[in-house]
Design a protein around this motif. Structure first.
Motif, PDB file in Angstrom:
ATOM      1  N   CYS A 138     -12.339 -12.395 -31.942  1.00 56.07           N
ATOM      2  CA  CYS A 138     -12.603 -12.320 -30.494  1.00 56.07           C
ATOM      3  C   CYS A 138     -13.686 -11.286 -30.201  1.00 56.07           C
ATOM      4  O   CYS A 138     -14.624 -11.540 -29.438  1.00 56.07           O
ATOM      5  CB  CYS A 138     -11.328 -11.977 -29.738  1.00 56.07           C
ATOM      6  N   LEU A 139     -13.557 -10.120 -30.818  1.00 55.81           N
ATOM      7  CA  LEU A 139     -14.526  -9.045 -30.587  1.00 55.81           C
ATOM      8  C   LEU A 139     -15.929  -9.446 -31.038  1.00 55.81           C
ATOM      9  O   LEU A 139     -16.925  -9.082 -30.406  1.00 55.81           O
ATOM     10  CB  LEU A 139     -14.090  -7.779 -31.324  1.00 55.81           C
ATOM     11  N   SER A 140     -16.013 -10.219 -32.117  1.00 54.96           N
ATOM     12  CA  SER A 140     -17.317 -10.589 -32.670  1.00 54.96           C
ATOM     13  C   SER A 140     -18.120 -11.486 -31.734  1.00 54.96           C
ATOM     14  O   SER A 140     -19.349 -11.575 -31.863  1.00 54.96           O
ATOM     15  CB  SER A 140     -17.136 -11.284 -34.021  1.00 54.96           C
ATOM     16  N   LEU A 141     -17.442 -12.148 -30.805  1.00 54.72           N
ATOM     17  CA  LEU A 141     -18.127 -13.076 -29.889  1.00 54.72           C
ATOM     18  C   LEU A 141     -18.503 -12.437 -28.559  1.00 54.72           C
ATOM     19  O   LEU A 141     -19.149 -13.073 -27.721  1.00 54.72           O
ATOM     20  CB  LEU A 141     -17.236 -14.292 -29.626  1.00 54.72           C
ATOM     21  N   ILE A 142     -18.111 -11.190 -28.341  1.00 59.13           N
ATOM     22  CA  ILE A 142     -18.325 -10.547 -27.037  1.00 59.13           C
ATOM     23  C   ILE A 142     -19.748 -10.009 -26.922  1.00 59.13           C
ATOM     24  O   ILE A 142     -20.252  -9.308 -27.805  1.00 59.13           O
ATOM     25  CB  ILE A 142     -17.312  -9.403 -26.826  1.00 59.13           C
ATOM     26  N   ASP A 143     -20.381 -10.339 -25.813  1.00 60.71           N
ATOM     27  CA  ASP A 143     -21.661  -9.737 -25.438  1.00 60.71           C
ATOM     28  C   ASP A 143     -21.338  -8.499 -24.611  1.00 60.71           C
ATOM     29  O   ASP A 143     -20.909  -8.600 -23.458  1.00 60.71           O
ATOM     30  CB  ASP A 143     -22.483 -10.739 -24.634  1.00 60.71           C
ATOM     31  N   ARG A 144     -21.541  -7.335 -25.202  1.00 56.43           N
ATOM     32  CA  ARG A 144     -21.096  -6.094 -24.564  1.00 56.43           C
ATOM     33  C   ARG A 144     -21.803  -5.797 -23.251  1.00 56.43           C
ATOM     34  O   ARG A 144     -21.299  -5.022 -22.440  1.00 56.43           O
ATOM     35  CB  ARG A 144     -21.267  -4.918 -25.529  1.00 56.43           C
ATOM     36  N   SER A 145     -22.945  -6.419 -23.017  1.00 57.40           N
ATOM     37  CA  SER A 145     -23.658  -6.162 -21.758  1.00 57.40           C
ATOM     38  C   SER A 145     -22.877  -6.665 -20.551  1.00 57.40           C
ATOM     39  O   SER A 145     -23.119  -6.239 -19.419  1.00 57.40           O
ATOM     40  CB  SER A 145     -25.039  -6.827 -21.791  1.00 57.40           C
ATOM     41  N   PHE A 146     -21.914  -7.565 -20.796  1.00 55.14           N
ATOM     42  CA  PHE A 146     -21.120  -8.122 -19.702  1.00 55.14           C
ATOM     43  C   PHE A 146     -19.870  -7.299 -19.398  1.00 55.14           C
ATOM     44  O   PHE A 146     -19.217  -7.529 -18.382  1.00 55.14           O
ATOM     45  CB  PHE A 146     -20.688  -9.550 -20.033  1.00 55.14           C
ATOM     46  N   ILE A 147     -19.474  -6.405 -20.286  1.00 55.95           N
ATOM     47  CA  ILE A 147     -18.188  -5.709 -20.129  1.00 55.95           C
ATOM     48  C   ILE A 147     -18.379  -4.193 -20.077  1.00 55.95           C
ATOM     49  O   ILE A 147     -17.580  -3.435 -20.624  1.00 55.95           O
ATOM     50  CB  ILE A 147     -17.205  -6.076 -21.257  1.00 55.95           C
ATOM     51  N   LYS A 148     -19.421  -3.760 -19.407  1.00 57.63           N
ATOM     52  CA  LYS A 148     -19.776  -2.340 -19.420  1.00 57.63           C
ATOM     53  C   LYS A 148     -18.651  -1.434 -18.941  1.00 57.63           C
ATOM     54  O   LYS A 148     -18.496  -0.308 -19.415  1.00 57.63           O
ATOM     55  CB  LYS A 148     -21.031  -2.120 -18.572  1.00 57.63           C
ATOM     56  N   SER A 149     -17.832  -1.919 -18.007  1.00 55.79           N
ATOM     57  CA  SER A 149     -16.746  -1.070 -17.480  1.00 55.79           C
ATOM     58  C   SER A 149     -15.604  -0.917 -18.470  1.00 55.79           C
ATOM     59  O   SER A 149     -14.718  -0.076 -18.268  1.00 55.79           O
ATOM     60  CB  SER A 149     -16.213  -1.648 -16.165  1.00 55.79           C
ATOM     61  N   ASP A 150     -15.589  -1.718 -19.527  1.00 57.44           N
ATOM     62  CA  ASP A 150     -14.481  -1.677 -20.482  1.00 57.44           C
ATOM     63  C   ASP A 150     -14.952  -1.498 -21.928  1.00 57.44           C
ATOM     64  O   ASP A 150     -14.277  -1.910 -22.860  1.00 57.44           O
ATOM     65  CB  ASP A 150     -13.641  -2.958 -20.364  1.00 57.44           C
ATOM     66  N   LEU A 151     -16.072  -0.840 -22.082  1.00 56.38           N
ATOM     67  CA  LEU A 151     -16.589  -0.628 -23.431  1.00 56.38           C
ATOM     68  C   LEU A 151     -15.670   0.253 -24.266  1.00 56.38           C
ATOM     69  O   LEU A 151     -15.610   0.105 -25.496  1.00 56.38           O
ATOM     70  CB  LEU A 151     -17.993  -0.019 -23.364  1.00 56.38           C
ATOM     71  N   GLU A 152     -14.945   1.161 -23.603  1.00 56.48           N
ATOM     72  CA  GLU A 152     -14.041   2.033 -24.360  1.00 56.48           C
ATOM     73  C   GLU A 152     -12.945   1.228 -25.037  1.00 56.48           C
ATOM     74  O   GLU A 152     -12.571   1.496 -26.182  1.00 56.48           O
ATOM     75  CB  GLU A 152     -13.432   3.105 -23.446  1.00 56.48           C
ATOM     76  N   LEU A 153     -12.403   0.243 -24.343  1.00 51.35           N
ATOM     77  CA  LEU A 153     -11.388  -0.613 -24.948  1.00 51.35           C
ATOM     78  C   LEU A 153     -11.992  -1.403 -26.103  1.00 51.35           C
ATOM     79  O   LEU A 153     -11.377  -1.529 -27.171  1.00 51.35           O
ATOM     80  CB  LEU A 153     -10.807  -1.575 -23.903  1.00 51.35           C
ATOM     81  N   TYR A 154     -13.182  -1.928 -25.908  1.00 44.56           N
ATOM     82  CA  TYR A 154     -13.865  -2.670 -26.971  1.00 44.56           C
ATOM     83  C   TYR A 154     -14.026  -1.786 -28.212  1.00 44.56           C
ATOM     84  O   TYR A 154     -13.707  -2.200 -29.337  1.00 44.56           O
ATOM     85  CB  TYR A 154     -15.230  -3.131 -26.470  1.00 44.56           C
ATOM     86  N   LYS A 155     -14.511  -0.568 -28.026  1.00 45.22           N
ATOM     87  CA  LYS A 155     -14.752   0.343 -29.154  1.00 45.22           C
ATOM     88  C   LYS A 155     -13.438   0.724 -29.845  1.00 45.22           C
ATOM     89  O   LYS A 155     -13.381   0.817 -31.071  1.00 45.22           O
ATOM     90  CB  LYS A 155     -15.480   1.593 -28.667  1.00 45.22           C
ATOM     91  N   LYS A 156     -12.385   0.946 -29.034  1.00 47.15           N
ATOM     92  CA  LYS A 156     -11.088   1.300 -29.612  1.00 47.15           C
ATOM     93  C   LYS A 156     -10.569   0.178 -30.504  1.00 47.15           C
ATOM     94  O   LYS A 156     -10.111   0.422 -31.626  1.00 47.15           O
ATOM     95  CB  LYS A 156     -10.063   1.589 -28.501  1.00 47.15           C
ATOM     96  N   LEU A 157     -10.648  -1.053 -30.005  1.00 44.13           N
ATOM     97  CA  LEU A 157     -10.158  -2.190 -30.785  1.00 44.13           C
ATOM     98  C   LEU A 157     -11.004  -2.406 -32.037  1.00 44.13           C
ATOM     99  O   LEU A 157     -10.478  -2.721 -33.104  1.00 44.13           O
ATOM    100  CB  LEU A 157     -10.153  -3.447 -29.917  1.00 44.13           C
ATOM    101  N   LYS A 158     -12.304  -2.252 -31.901  1.00 42.87           N
ATOM    102  CA  LYS A 158     -13.199  -2.417 -33.041  1.00 42.87           C
ATOM    103  C   LYS A 158     -12.846  -1.422 -34.146  1.00 42.87           C
ATOM    104  O   LYS A 158     -12.792  -1.775 -35.337  1.00 42.87           O
ATOM    105  CB  LYS A 158     -14.637  -2.207 -32.574  1.00 42.87           C
ATOM    106  N   PHE A 159     -12.595  -0.198 -33.750  1.00 43.33           N
ATOM    107  CA  PHE A 159     -12.264   0.863 -34.713  1.00 43.33           C
ATOM    108  C   PHE A 159     -10.890   0.646 -35.338  1.00 43.33           C
ATOM    109  O   PHE A 159     -10.730   0.650 -36.561  1.00 43.33           O
ATOM    110  CB  PHE A 159     -12.322   2.220 -34.010  1.00 43.33           C
ATOM    111  N   ARG A 160      -9.896   0.402 -34.492  1.00 44.63           N
ATOM    112  CA  ARG A 160      -8.516   0.328 -34.992  1.00 44.63           C
ATOM    113  C   ARG A 160      -8.269  -0.900 -35.868  1.00 44.63           C
ATOM    114  O   ARG A 160      -7.462  -0.850 -36.784  1.00 44.63           O
ATOM    115  CB  ARG A 160      -7.531   0.346 -33.829  1.00 44.63           C
ATOM    116  N   ASN A 161      -8.964  -1.983 -35.585  1.00 40.11           N
ATOM    117  CA  ASN A 161      -8.763  -3.189 -36.383  1.00 40.11           C
ATOM    118  C   ASN A 161      -9.263  -3.046 -37.817  1.00 40.11           C
ATOM    119  O   ASN A 161      -8.927  -3.859 -38.679  1.00 40.11           O
ATOM    120  CB  ASN A 161      -9.446  -4.388 -35.717  1.00 40.11           C
TER     121      ASN A 161
END
Length: 328
Positions: A291-314
């Motif tokens: 799921c994370l691999s398909l996300i364009d981060r430019s669309f989720i700027k308000s939730d980048l912290e969650l994205y980064k947390k999941l990327k790291f923890r996984n």
């Protein structure tokens, strides 16, 4: 002094006699002077009809006949309503005192097209938890669509909005309210939504309720819904992934019309983020990473912290990941 707008409530019911009387009483005991109450029973074989007949003089309409399920029953009622405000109340839920007066107050502002309160979640053995109400992310329509969590019993709509939204999708068994909510959001955005902490309704979770018994059904239909939306936005990879995660073949084609493609594309990014989080917390790291691999981060700027947390923890060892899950 506020006027009493006409409130139309529809109760769909089928063999819920053990709860139905409390539901009916909770509506009628509001003593709301401009109420239109309709009961659509699906041909119950228990004592439901006997209960309905005891209250029929207070009802605008009722019927007991075989139907094609909950969405069909609600749509039958929706064709009959004449009120300014609409919602349905399932036959195992019941209103708090003064609920309809609170609803009426919040629709006095003509700019309000949707009102969201809160509910008490009634678990077995009388355990009660207060809901957070329908999720509305201020200033972020894409996230509100992409995460699309509605607490239907405490979310009321102005009838002028309902007429544009149309009836419920009768092919859906579990998430007809979610799809309806998404339609509302695409049509009207966030501007007309008013949300308060007022407790409106008691939502009963019991051994026979769909919420309790059909978690996989809710998940499958939601994945199918967002797969269709991804396809509409030409996000082929997102469509393929979301479709593959549903354990059942799609049982319906979902038509939501033509919408703003930028909002739709952004909403799908939030859907992918939601499921990255969901599958992480369900110990399915491989799916979360997909799921994370398909996300364009430019669309989720308000939730980048969650994205980064999941990327790291996984990427951490499973034992450490399990510990972090349990401890936030």
């Amino acid at each position: 002094m506020s006027s009493n707008l006409k409130i139309s409530i529809v109760t769909p019911s089928f063999n819920q006699g053990q709860f139905l009387e409390q539901t009916i009483d909770s509506v009628l005991s509001q003593n709301y002077s401009n109420l239109e109450y309709i009961i659509i029973d699906g041909g119950s074989t228990d004592n439901s009809v006997e209960i309905i007949k005891r209250y029929e003089k207070h009802l605008a309409y009722w019927v007991s006949e075989k139907d094609r399920g909950q969405s069909h029953a609600i749509n039958k009622g929706l064709q009959l309503v004449t009120g300014d405000i609409f919602n349905w109340l399932n036959s195992d839920d019941y209103y708090e005192p003064d609920a309809l007066s609170i609803v009426n107050e919040n629709f006095q502002d003509i700019k309000t097209s949707c009102f969201c309160g809160r509910s008490n979640l009634i678990y077995p053995k009388e355990k009660t938890v207060q809901s957070n109400g329908t999720d509305v992310f201020d200033g972020n329509l894409a996230k509100t669509i992409g995460w699309a969590r509605i607490d239907q019993p405490e979310t009321f709509f102005r009838s002028t909005a309902v007429r544009k939204m149309g009836g419920l999708n009768q092919n859906l068994q579990f998430i007809m309210d979610k799809e309806w909510w998404i339609r509302y959001l695409f049509l009207f955005g966030l501007q007309g939504i008013k949300k308060t902490d007022d407790k409106i309704v008691n939502f009963r979770l019991h051994e026979n309720s769909k919420t309790t018994t059909s978690a996989r059904g809710f998940l499958n239909e939601t994945l199918q819904l967002f797969a269709e939306l991804a396809s509409s936005s030409n996000l082929t990879s997102a469509h393929d992934l979301l479709s593959s995660l549903a354990s059942d073949e799609p049982n319906c084609k979902i038509y939501l019309g033509k919408w703003d493609n930028d909002i739709l594309s952004s909403a799908i990014q939030y859907t992918l983020l939601y499921y990255a989080d969901y599958f992480y917390y369900n110990s399915q790291k491989e799916i979360s990473l997909k799921c994370l691999s398909l996300i364009d981060r430019s669309f989720i700027k308000s939730d980048l912290e969650l994205y980064k947390k999941l990327k790291f923890r996984n990427k951490l060892p499973s034992a450490l990941t399990s510990f972090l899950r349990k401890n936030g």
